[in-house]
Scaffold this active site. Structure first.
Site, mmCIF file in Angstrom:
data_model
loop_
_atom_site.group_PDB
_atom_site.id
_atom_site.type_symbol
_atom_site.label_atom_id
_atom_site.label_comp_id
_atom_site.label_asym_id
_atom_site.label_seq_id
_atom_site.Cartn_x
_atom_site.Cartn_y
_atom_site.Cartn_z
ATOM 1 N N ASP A 1 49.265 47.521 0.105
ATOM 2 C CA ASP A 1 50.269 47.636 1.173
ATOM 3 C C ASP A 1 51.570 47.965 0.437
ATOM 4 O O ASP A 1 51.529 48.437 -0.707
ATOM 5 C CB ASP A 1 50.365 46.333 1.988
ATOM 6 C CG ASP A 1 51.205 46.482 3.262
ATOM 7 O OD1 ASP A 1 50.715 47.058 4.235
ATOM 8 O OD2 ASP A 1 52.374 46.030 3.281
ATOM 9 N N LYS B 1 45.864 39.087 5.684
ATOM 10 C CA LYS B 1 46.958 39.777 4.989
ATOM 11 C C LYS B 1 47.475 38.837 3.912
ATOM 12 O O LYS B 1 47.335 37.611 4.030
ATOM 13 C CB LYS B 1 48.086 40.108 5.973
ATOM 14 C CG LYS B 1 49.012 41.215 5.510
ATOM 15 C CD LYS B 1 48.478 42.598 5.795
ATOM 16 C CE LYS B 1 49.321 43.673 5.153
ATOM 17 N NZ LYS B 1 48.944 45.022 5.579
HETATM 18 P P1 NDP Z 1 54.693 52.049 -0.085
HETATM 19 O O1 NDP Z 1 55.125 50.903 -0.913
HETATM 20 O O2 NDP Z 1 53.846 53.102 -0.688
HETATM 21 O O3 NDP Z 1 55.979 52.776 0.551
HETATM 22 C C1 NDP Z 1 56.879 52.060 1.355
HETATM 23 C C2 NDP Z 1 58.021 52.982 1.720
HETATM 24 O O4 NDP Z 1 58.835 52.340 2.681
HETATM 25 C C3 NDP Z 1 58.926 53.291 0.529
HETATM 26 O O5 NDP Z 1 59.504 54.548 0.703
HETATM 27 C C4 NDP Z 1 59.979 52.189 0.649
HETATM 28 O O6 NDP Z 1 61.213 52.494 0.030
HETATM 29 C C5 NDP Z 1 60.152 52.117 2.151
HETATM 30 N N1 NDP Z 1 60.615 50.788 2.534
HETATM 31 C C6 NDP Z 1 60.048 49.586 2.226
HETATM 32 N N2 NDP Z 1 60.773 48.577 2.726
HETATM 33 C C7 NDP Z 1 61.820 49.159 3.356
HETATM 34 C C8 NDP Z 1 62.934 48.662 4.079
HETATM 35 N N3 NDP Z 1 63.098 47.340 4.249
HETATM 36 N N4 NDP Z 1 63.808 49.548 4.606
HETATM 37 C C9 NDP Z 1 63.644 50.884 4.440
HETATM 38 N N5 NDP Z 1 62.623 51.415 3.751
HETATM 39 C C10 NDP Z 1 61.718 50.570 3.236
HETATM 40 O O7 NDP Z 1 53.987 51.410 1.200
HETATM 41 P P2 NDP Z 1 52.989 52.082 2.229
HETATM 42 O O8 NDP Z 1 53.330 53.508 2.418
HETATM 43 O O9 NDP Z 1 51.609 51.718 1.812
HETATM 44 O O10 NDP Z 1 53.285 51.253 3.547
HETATM 45 C C11 NDP Z 1 54.285 51.648 4.492
HETATM 46 C C12 NDP Z 1 54.015 50.965 5.822
HETATM 47 O O11 NDP Z 1 52.700 51.319 6.287
HETATM 48 C C13 NDP Z 1 54.028 49.437 5.803
HETATM 49 O O12 NDP Z 1 54.496 48.969 7.053
HETATM 50 C C14 NDP Z 1 52.565 49.079 5.656
HETATM 51 O O13 NDP Z 1 52.280 47.777 6.131
HETATM 52 C C15 NDP Z 1 51.944 50.141 6.550
HETATM 53 N N6 NDP Z 1 50.533 50.422 6.330
HETATM 54 C C16 NDP Z 1 50.080 50.840 5.107
HETATM 55 C C17 NDP Z 1 48.733 51.120 4.937
HETATM 56 C C18 NDP Z 1 48.224 51.704 3.668
HETATM 57 O O14 NDP Z 1 47.054 52.123 3.662
HETATM 58 N N7 NDP Z 1 48.991 51.802 2.610
HETATM 59 C C19 NDP Z 1 47.758 50.894 6.021
HETATM 60 C C20 NDP Z 1 48.353 50.558 7.294
HETATM 61 C C21 NDP Z 1 49.698 50.298 7.408
HETATM 62 P P3 NDP Z 1 61.577 51.877 -1.407
HETATM 63 O O15 NDP Z 1 60.808 52.717 -2.383
HETATM 64 O O16 NDP Z 1 63.049 52.006 -1.499
HETATM 65 O O17 NDP Z 1 61.126 50.448 -1.383
#
Ligand code: NDP
Length: 451
Positions: free
Chosen positions: A170, A130
């Site tokens: 991510d 990571k």
């Molecule tokens: P994105 O950046 O596309 O979206 C993240 C979302 O989570 C946004 O809506 C963001 O809001 C919100 N968010 C981020 N940090 C916080 C916080 N501290 N408190 C509240 N809301 C928060 O990321 P992903 O959708 O790709 O990833 C989301 C999760 O899924 C993560 O944990 C990631 O590690 C996991 N994941 C992702 C994969 C992938 O293929 N993308 C694969 C496996 C796991 P804002 O816009 O306000 O920041």
């Protein structure tokens, strides 16, 4: 480290905490796995004698570097970049890059550790890694993001490679960032190889990669419900986040006849009792990617929806919860509230979104609980298939990949179920995923001797 052999959880964890002072997220992730693996290896001395768990909890390598870039006002900015190469016993390191101001070595170490077990569970030959940086892409111009990504890759390129370490996206790293980083890698090395996944379709990306994590978490949920003769249809589903994972999870829940009633971002959540249907999900995708807007705007646009500032959605009554935003977003209190409001299934789209006390409440209540390392493994599985397509220099069709995603999630569910089902028929998927993920990596490590 010899005195801290994995025969007792507290002794083992004291060693981990001593060596990794202050890295609380890393301690949490290791504890969650060790609590299941240590009892399981008690009658398997080969793993204890070879100190396999101790070796897994020590990353193969941690790379940390300065990332300098110039903003649009010609100010020089400095960020810190990382790549944690946790374990490559079963394949090249594989795992995403996160760009978020909250990024620390502890967070990336927890993610790299989790990734090792998750990748093993997929059945594909991928090790765990990571990386990322404490850079905030929010509010930056495209040119600023490009200059940051180019500077980041100018250091990272020497540590990665198609057969060495293959990063992906991510939080904060989507198609735009992957494009800038891939372009810079290609320029520096003069090689067109599958060094990153999540690429655009025009330059070696895979169909179904954007959908894979959110769809996969919904498939895993469906597989869990099927074990109780139940289905997604007719269920009210509370989802957090509004990024890649959340929006594709919301889409698939709609395909299956469920009603999504919340989505969120870091400023709060929207509650739409009428349901966030496919058209509304498409509107959110456009809002969050093309316009880089805030979820609050949803409530201004769709009558009947309410925005709850600074709050998380777990107090809204629902049948199913899918945390798809970030780590530790479901606390013990949140878990209690979900249970008392009738929630009977949780499928984790985000990584480590439920804290350990919350997980224990769900397991004690014997609800269906799909832990991240199983439920969200669809994304990395599709990345593995992107690597295979790149090696073959061919692109597979959408239908074929959709079926492969479905069957891969079924395989992950089966492995976690078989290792987690208890005498009374309840499946503890946390234990199942930890043990099934551990065994394959551990057996490979035993085969290599002491390395
Ligand atoms: P994105 O950046 O596309 O979206 C993240 C979302 O989570 C946004 O809506 C963001 O809001 C919100 N968010 C981020 N940090 C916080 C916080 N501290 N408190 C509240 N809301 C928060 O990321 P992903 O959708 O790709 O990833 C989301 C999760 O899924 C993560 O944990 C990631 O590690 C996991 N994941 C992702 C994969 C992938 O293929 N993308 C694969 C496996 C796991 P804002 O816009 O306000 O920041």
């Amino acid at each position: 480290m010899c005195a801290k052999r994995a025969t007792n959880l507290d002794t083992f964890m004291n060693g981990v905490i001593e060596r990794n002072a202050g890295e609380t997220e890393f301690h949490q992730a290791v504890r969650e796995v060790a609590a299941d693996v240590i009892p399981w290896i008690q009658d398997k001395p080969e793993y204890i004698e070879a100190q396999v768990l101790e070796r897994m909890a020590e990353p193969d390598r941690i790379v940390s570097f300065r990332v300098c870039w110039e903003d649009d006002n010609h100010n020089i900015r400095v960020n810190r970049g990382y790549r944690i190469q946790n374990n490559n016993a079963i394949g090249p390191y594989k795992g995403g890059l996160r760009f978020h101001p909250s990024v620390t070595q502890s967070i990336l170490k927890f993610l790299a550790f989790e990734q090792t077990f998750k990748n093993s569970l997929t059945g594909l030959p991928m090790g765990g890694g990571k990386g990322g940086a404490d850079f905030n892409p929010k509010g930056k111009s495209n040119s600023e993001v490009m200059r940051f990504c180019q500077s980041f890759m100018t250091e990272l390129y020497r540590h990665v490679g198609a057969d060495t370490d293959v990063p992906a996206g991510d939080i904060g790293v989507g198609g735009r960032e992957i494009g800038y980083m891939f372009g810079q890698y290609k320029r520096i090395t003069n090689q067109f190889t599958g060094v990153l996944t999540g690429k655009g379709l025009e330059y070696g990306g895979s169909e179904m990669r954007p959908e894979a994590t959110g769809y996969g978490a919904s498939y895993f949920l469906e597989d869990m419900l099927h074990t109780r003769g139940d289905a997604i249809e007719g269920k009210k589903v509370v989802i957090s986040g509004s990024g890649n994972v959340a929006t594709f999870a919301a889409e698939k829940i709609n395909h299956r006849g469920g009603t999504v009633i919340t989505l969120s971002d870091s400023s709060g959540f929207v509650h739409d009792p009428d349901g966030i249907d496919i058209e509304k999900v498409a509107w959110i995708k456009e809002l969050k990617t093309a316009r880089r807007g805030r979820i609050k705007e949803y409530a201004d646009h769709f009558p009947g929806a309410e925005f709850h500032e600074g709050k998380r959605p777990w107090h809204v009554p629902c049948d199913i919860a899918m945390p798809c935003a970030t780590q530790n977003e479901i606390s013990e209190d949140d878990a209690r509230s979900l249970l008392s409001n009738g929630c009977t299934a949780v499928s984790e789209g985000a990584n480590m979104p439920t804290d350990i006390a919350g997980i224990n409440l769900f397991l004690d209540a014997k609800i269906l609980f799909g832990p991240a390392k199983a439920a969200n493994a669809g994304g990395v599985a599709m990345s593995g298939l992107e690597m295979s397509q790149n090696s073959e220099r061919r692109s597979w069709g959408q239908e074929q990949l959709r079926e492969l995603l479905r069957s891969t999630m079924d395989g992950i569910h089966k492995r976690a179920y078989e290792a987690g089902v208890e005498a009374d028929g309840y499946c503890n998927y946390v234990r199942g995923a930890n043990i099934a993920g551990f065994k394959k990596v551990a057996d490979a490590m035993l085969a290599f001797g002491v390395v």
